[in-house]
Design an enzyme around this catalytic site. Structure first.
Site, PDB file in Angstrom:
ATOM      1  N   ARG A  80      20.074  -6.941 121.958  1.00 23.34           N
ATOM      2  CA  ARG A  80      19.332  -5.997 122.812  1.00 23.34           C
ATOM      3  C   ARG A  80      18.891  -4.757 122.019  1.00 23.34           C
ATOM      4  O   ARG A  80      18.932  -3.633 122.523  1.00 23.34           O
ATOM      5  CB  ARG A  80      20.172  -5.555 124.021  1.00 23.34           C
TER       6      ARG A  80
ATOM      7  N   SER B 253      20.262  -7.054 133.912  1.00 23.31           N
ATOM      8  CA  SER B 253      21.583  -6.544 133.502  1.00 23.31           C
ATOM      9  C   SER B 253      21.504  -5.037 133.330  1.00 23.31           C
ATOM     10  O   SER B 253      20.640  -4.538 132.617  1.00 23.31           O
ATOM     11  CB  SER B 253      21.988  -7.146 132.157  1.00 23.31           C
TER      12      SER B 253
ATOM     13  N   GLU C 285      21.907  -0.589 129.699  1.00 27.24           N
ATOM     14  CA  GLU C 285      20.842  -1.362 129.046  1.00 27.24           C
ATOM     15  C   GLU C 285      19.434  -0.822 129.310  1.00 27.24           C
ATOM     16  O   GLU C 285      18.667  -0.636 128.371  1.00 27.24           O
ATOM     17  CB  GLU C 285      20.946  -2.839 129.434  1.00 27.24           C
TER      18      GLU C 285
HETATM   19  N1  EPU Z   1      30.954 -13.109 135.152  1.00 28.21           N
HETATM   20  C1  EPU Z   1      31.845 -12.854 136.164  1.00 28.21           C
HETATM   21  N2  EPU Z   1      31.409 -12.137 137.235  1.00 28.21           N
HETATM   22  C2  EPU Z   1      30.132 -11.700 137.349  1.00 28.21           C
HETATM   23  C3  EPU Z   1      29.209 -11.958 136.302  1.00 28.21           C
HETATM   24  C4  EPU Z   1      29.659 -12.671 135.205  1.00 28.21           C
HETATM   25  O1  EPU Z   1      33.021 -13.232 136.109  1.00 28.21           O
HETATM   26  O2  EPU Z   1      29.809 -11.088 138.352  1.00 28.21           O
HETATM   27  C5  EPU Z   1      31.388 -13.930 134.026  1.00 28.21           C
HETATM   28  C6  EPU Z   1      30.733 -15.307 134.108  1.00 28.21           C
HETATM   29  O3  EPU Z   1      31.503 -16.186 134.880  1.00 28.21           O
HETATM   30  C7  EPU Z   1      30.666 -15.726 132.682  1.00 28.21           C
HETATM   31  C8  EPU Z   1      30.464 -14.430 131.946  1.00 28.21           C
HETATM   32  O4  EPU Z   1      30.893 -13.389 132.821  1.00 28.21           O
HETATM   33  O5  EPU Z   1      31.866 -16.313 132.265  1.00 28.21           O
HETATM   34  C9  EPU Z   1      29.032 -14.216 131.482  1.00 28.21           C
HETATM   35  O6  EPU Z   1      28.177 -14.242 132.611  1.00 28.21           O
HETATM   36  P1  EPU Z   1      26.665 -14.822 132.538  1.00 28.21           P
HETATM   37  O7  EPU Z   1      26.660 -16.131 131.863  1.00 28.21           O
HETATM   38  O8  EPU Z   1      26.101 -14.721 133.904  1.00 28.21           O
HETATM   39  O9  EPU Z   1      25.908 -13.883 131.552  1.00 28.21           O
HETATM   40  P2  EPU Z   1      26.021 -12.325 131.227  1.00 28.21           P
HETATM   41  O10 EPU Z   1      26.761 -12.165 129.952  1.00 28.21           O
HETATM   42  O11 EPU Z   1      26.532 -11.596 132.417  1.00 28.21           O
HETATM   43  C10 EPU Z   1      23.877 -12.251 129.718  1.00 28.21           C
HETATM   44  C11 EPU Z   1      22.635 -11.430 129.617  1.00 28.21           C
HETATM   45  C12 EPU Z   1      21.619 -11.878 130.663  1.00 28.21           C
HETATM   46  C13 EPU Z   1      21.295 -13.343 130.439  1.00 28.21           C
HETATM   47  C14 EPU Z   1      22.607 -14.137 130.539  1.00 28.21           C
HETATM   48  C15 EPU Z   1      22.420 -15.603 130.230  1.00 28.21           C
HETATM   49  C16 EPU Z   1      23.303  -9.259 128.770  1.00 28.21           C
HETATM   50  C17 EPU Z   1      23.528  -7.821 129.060  1.00 28.21           C
HETATM   51  N3  EPU Z   1      22.947 -10.018 129.798  1.00 28.21           N
HETATM   52  O12 EPU Z   1      24.479 -11.963 130.979  1.00 28.21           O
HETATM   53  O13 EPU Z   1      20.432 -11.106 130.463  1.00 28.21           O
HETATM   54  O14 EPU Z   1      20.367 -13.811 131.391  1.00 28.21           O
HETATM   55  O15 EPU Z   1      23.563 -13.622 129.573  1.00 28.21           O
HETATM   56  O16 EPU Z   1      22.254 -15.803 128.864  1.00 28.21           O
HETATM   57  O17 EPU Z   1      23.435  -9.671 127.614  1.00 28.21           O
HETATM   58  C18 EPU Z   1      19.324  -9.092 131.151  1.00 28.21           C
HETATM   59  O18 EPU Z   1      19.504  -8.683 130.002  1.00 28.21           O
HETATM   60  O19 EPU Z   1      18.727  -8.417 132.012  1.00 28.21           O
HETATM   61  C19 EPU Z   1      19.873 -10.393 131.522  1.00 28.21           C
HETATM   62  C20 EPU Z   1      19.841 -10.836 132.775  1.00 28.21           C
END
Ligand code: EPU
Length: 340
Positions: free
Chosen positions: A167, A237, A332
């Site tokens: 990012r 995010s 972010e």
């Molecule tokens: N999780 C939870 N509770 C929640 C959300 C997430 O327990 O409410 C856990 C999930 O179960 C999972 C882990 O956290 O084990 C990661 O969650 P997820 O795969 O949904 O991805 P993220 O790390 O929360 C990142 C990016 C997203 C992108 C997704 C998919 C960042 C800040 N965010 O989210 O990007 O779509 O991975 O690759 O890196 C964005 O930047 O706006 C965005 C949506």
């Protein structure tokens, strides 16, 4: 000779940021070409207006009143330069990113399909190096063309000069006050290279995969988890996933064996959404803002709220995570046009 361009006064930006925050631009222009952009910059220099660049508005927190001139580049041409089995995809900065991904994937080109349905403009994609489902746009970028606010020069950066990180890019750092991106050039390929490392994604894509099928599966997952900003205002995010030391991650994992953690170059990356969720904050509502019910990393705006209220809410979330886990979350979305 420079082009002339209309510069409007006191323009309402509330529909031009996906958080739906109230914001007024003192001056506002939508140049459609490099020469129109240079004309706006000439005017800004002669009037000594600060310049604020707006893309698709999907990752920003605008100030209530933005002094100077807000520039939203509207040139949106795209073209594919085929070179055998691969191609250079040229997109003017104003092109809509999700439309570009869908068209490219539908045409059978591999490369950007994992980045389907990310709201925003093509020009904004390299700024925060958008990433999802194991792919970051920086991996596909060949070059970025920008106009320098200081002297109207047109410059081209190679991918390595863009300083891509998680990012992050040179456009958020050394060039943040200077570069106005006008075009990005991406490398796409005919060679099958489905990236299905995310279990969620692999489950939804039949083999042999096509770029269109991967893009459709990514879009489905996003629709399941993330609110559509046209229905519920948000900026995706709200916090970055934090990287902590091995020692810190191991100590936390001892107490929380189910905590997601991923190896990173400089330590261990944790899931900010999980941390917020574990503070019991998923689905909370406070005033005009809340945490999304299906993804704790997303702050939603129910309407009539302000940037200040949002900032107070976000700080209170970060403080609870810091209290509970000893981790400081970093915001972010970028703040636009604030005087501090
Ligand atoms: N999780 C939870 N509770 C929640 C959300 C997430 O327990 O409410 C856990 C999930 O179960 C999972 C882990 O956290 O084990 C990661 O969650 P997820 O795969 O949904 O991805 P993220 O790390 O929360 C990142 C990016 C997203 C992108 C997704 C998919 C960042 C800040 N965010 O989210 O990007 O779509 O991975 O690759 O890196 C964005 O930047 O706006 C965005 C949506």
């Amino acid at each position: 000779m420079t082009a002339s361009i209309h510069i409007a006064r006191e323009v309402d930006l509330s529909a031009l940021n996906t958080l739906g925050l109230p914001a007024i631009a003192e001056h506002y222009a939508e140049p459609a070409s490099i020469s129109e952009l240079q004309a706006v910059l000439d005017e800004a220099r002669s009037q000594q207006w600060p310049v604020v660049v707006l893309g698709g508005g999907s990752n920003v927190i605008p100030a209530p009143y933005i002094e100077g001139v807000v520039i939203r580049y509207s040139g949106a041409d795209t073209r594919l330069e085929v070179e055998g089995d691969s191609a250079l995809l040229h997109a003017a900065a104003g092109a809509d990113w999700p439309t570009l991904v869908e068209a490219t994937a539908e045409a059978g080109w591999w490369g950007i399909e994992n980045l389907a349905l990310i709201p925003g403009s093509a020009g904004a994609a390299p700024v925060q190096n958008i990433g999802a489902y194991g792919v970051e746009v920086g991996e596909l970028i060949e070059r970025v063309v920008y106009v320098d606010q200081a002297d109207n020069s047109v410059n081209v950066l190679s991918a390595s000069e863009c300083g891509f990180g998680y990012r992050d890019s040179v456009f958020k750092n050394a060039l943040s006050e200077r570069a106005i991106i006008v075009e990005i050039v991406l490398r796409v390929s005919r060679h099958a290279s489905a990236r299905l490392n995310y279990a969620d994604l692999a489950q939804r894509v039949a083999v042999p995969a096509t770029p269109a099928a991967v893009a459709a599966a990514v879009s489905d997952i996003r629709r399941d988890k993330l609110p559509d900003p046209r229905q519920l205002a948000n900026a995706g995010s709200f916090f970055k996933n934090p990287t902590v030391s091995e020692a810190k991650a191991s100590a936390l994992a001892a107490d929380h064996p189910d905590m997601p953690r991923y190896p990173a170059a400089d330590g261990v990356k944790l899931a900010a959404g999980w941390l917020i969720d574990r503070c019991g904050l998923k689905g909370v509502k406070r005033g005009h803002f809340g945490i999304h019910e299906r993804q704790a990393l997303v702050i939603v705006h129910f309407g009539d709220g302000s940037a200040q209220e949002l900032s107070d809410f976000a700080n209170s979330i970060a403080a609870q995570v810091a209290d509970r886990f000893g981790i400081q979350l970093e915001q972010e979305p970028r703040r636009l046009g604030f005087s501090d």
